[in-house]
Design a protein around this motif. Structure first.
Motif, PDB file in Angstrom:
ATOM      1  N   UNK A  16       0.781  -1.247  -0.047  1.00 41.60           N
ATOM      2  CA  UNK A  16      -0.081  -0.122  -0.112  1.00 41.60           C
ATOM      3  C   UNK A  16       1.002   1.217   0.048  1.00 41.60           C
ATOM      4  N   UNK A  17       0.656   2.060  -1.024  1.00 41.37           N
ATOM      5  CA  UNK A  17       1.409   3.262  -0.944  1.00 41.37           C
ATOM      6  C   UNK A  17       0.979   4.633  -0.531  1.00 41.37           C
ATOM      7  N   UNK A  18      -0.218   4.892  -0.917  1.00 42.20           N
ATOM      8  CA  UNK A  18      -1.001   5.794  -0.340  1.00 42.20           C
ATOM      9  C   UNK A  18      -2.197   5.207   0.845  1.00 42.20           C
ATOM     10  N   UNK A  19      -2.086   5.432   1.930  1.00 45.73           N
ATOM     11  CA  UNK A  19      -3.181   4.767   2.971  1.00 45.73           C
ATOM     12  C   UNK A  19      -4.235   5.784   3.575  1.00 45.73           C
ATOM     13  N   UNK A  20      -5.224   5.538   3.028  1.00 44.43           N
ATOM     14  CA  UNK A  20      -6.636   6.115   3.410  1.00 44.43           C
ATOM     15  C   UNK A  20      -6.402   7.675   3.705  1.00 44.43           C
ATOM     16  N   UNK A  21      -6.176   8.207   2.514  1.00 41.92           N
ATOM     17  CA  UNK A  21      -6.247   9.762   2.804  1.00 41.92           C
ATOM     18  C   UNK A  21      -7.362  10.301   2.398  1.00 41.92           C
ATOM     19  N   UNK A  22      -7.508  11.365   3.206  1.00 38.16           N
ATOM     20  CA  UNK A  22      -8.866  12.205   3.146  1.00 38.16           C
ATOM     21  C   UNK A  22      -8.563  13.569   2.894  1.00 38.16           C
ATOM     22  N   UNK A  23      -8.971  14.374   1.947  1.00 37.16           N
ATOM     23  CA  UNK A  23      -8.884  15.767   2.014  1.00 37.16           C
ATOM     24  C   UNK A  23      -9.962  16.402   1.135  1.00 37.16           C
ATOM     25  N   UNK A  24     -10.305  17.611   1.423  1.00 40.55           N
ATOM     26  CA  UNK A  24     -11.280  18.238   0.509  1.00 40.55           C
ATOM     27  C   UNK A  24     -10.925  19.506  -0.003  1.00 40.55           C
ATOM     28  N   UNK A  25     -11.099  19.932  -1.267  1.00 43.48           N
ATOM     29  CA  UNK A  25     -10.503  21.082  -1.753  1.00 43.48           C
ATOM     30  C   UNK A  25     -12.029  22.029  -2.152  1.00 43.48           C
TER      31      UNK A  25
END
Ligand code: ATP
Ligand code: MG
Length: 266
Positions: A16-25
């Motif tokens: 897993x390289x990116x792990x459960x990322x959350x963000x809002x623009x």
């Protein structure tokens, strides 16, 4: 909200390289994504436009204009990419075909997105060149006849041509000298104001974050360790890694280099 990334992970068969990322623009904001080399910033940005390398898989959801981009077919995605969502890259030279003129690049881009009248396409392209401070004479030239700064301006002109809702800018100044880099960002900020698009801005340069960002997310080893408003993050970082990054930024707060006051030709 223009873009809501919710628990997105990116994996190869091995890891897993990116792990459960959350963000809002949010609409019209400048959102900076900073952090360690190899932390997954570029992969995350590629996942938004379904541009991940074939050996990688994304899961989670990426909501953009009420659609989950991860569940669209590639045909549906093609209609969005370039028109509603566009990219500007560090490797601007790679975005151009050497033996096609700047006019042919503009023309193909607009035809792909359904502008059928050749006259309208040319007028729009010439206006776009003017909007990024370039001489319209460049229209008939080939990419290799332009400087790096000029080519990056053309990339910005094309990326913002159809007034997208979101522009993803991945290290767009890295290949330029410092003065050209600052001018490119001043130009991007001007075009952002004119078109009202949001920008997801990936960088290692905290001076640019200080100057342009509204909000910031900090990534380390595939996770977001901290996110928030610019002043909160810069002046009161909470995570040890953010503190280290900010302390290690030697020129933070010095602003523009001498002689760069406004958008000028590069
Ligand atoms: N196709 C791939 N297959 C497997 N691993 C990959 C692939 N592409 C990238 N990676 C790895 O994924 C990790 C994240 O890469 P990414 O390019 O997103 O980092 P980054 O945060 O953008 O780094 P930088 O700041 O140096 O640009 C790196 O360790 C990279 O080697
Ligand atoms: Mg990268």
């Amino acid at each position: 909200m223009t873009l809501s990334i919710d628990r997105v992970s990116i994996s190869s068969q091995k890891q897993k390289i990116v792990d459960e990322v959350s963000l809002s623009v949010r609409g019209g904001e400048w959102y900076a994504l900073v952090g360690q080399s190899g932390s997954g910033k570029s992969l995350l940005s590629q996942a938004i436009g379904q541009m991940l390398p074939a050996n990688l898989q994304a899961e989670g959801s990426i909501l953009f204009k009420e659609q989950d981009l991860l569940s669209l077919s590639s045909k549906q995605m093609q209609k969005i990419r370039g028109k509603k969502l566009s990219y500007i890259f560090q490797d601007y030279q790679g975005s151009f075909t050497p033996f096609r003129t700047i006019s042919q690049h503009f023309d193909e881009y607009m035809r792909t997105h359904g502008l059928s009248s050749a006259k309208t396409r040319e007028e729009k392209a010439l206006d776009a060149l003017e909007s990024v401070g370039l001489d319209q004479a460049l229209y008939r030239q080939y990419p290799f006849q332009l400087s790096g700064g000029q080519l990056q301006r053309v990339s910005i002109a094309i990326a913002l041509l159809l007034c997208p809702d979101l522009v993803i800018a991945d290290e767009v100044t890295t290949a330029l000298d410092s003065v050209s880099g600052h001018r490119i960002l001043a130009l991007l900020a001007k075009r952002q104001k004119e078109t009202g698009c949001a920008i997801l801005f990936i960088t290692h340069d905290w001076r640019h974050v200080r100057r342009y960002a509204n909000r910031i997310a900090v990534m380390k080893a595939g996770k977001i360790v901290e996110s928030g408003g610019k002043h909160r993050i810069l002046d009161h970082p909470r995570h040890e890694y953010t503190k280290q990054l900010i302390q290690a930024a030697p020129t933070l707060g010095q602003g523009l280099p001498l002689g760069v006051k406004k958008v000028e030709k590069t």
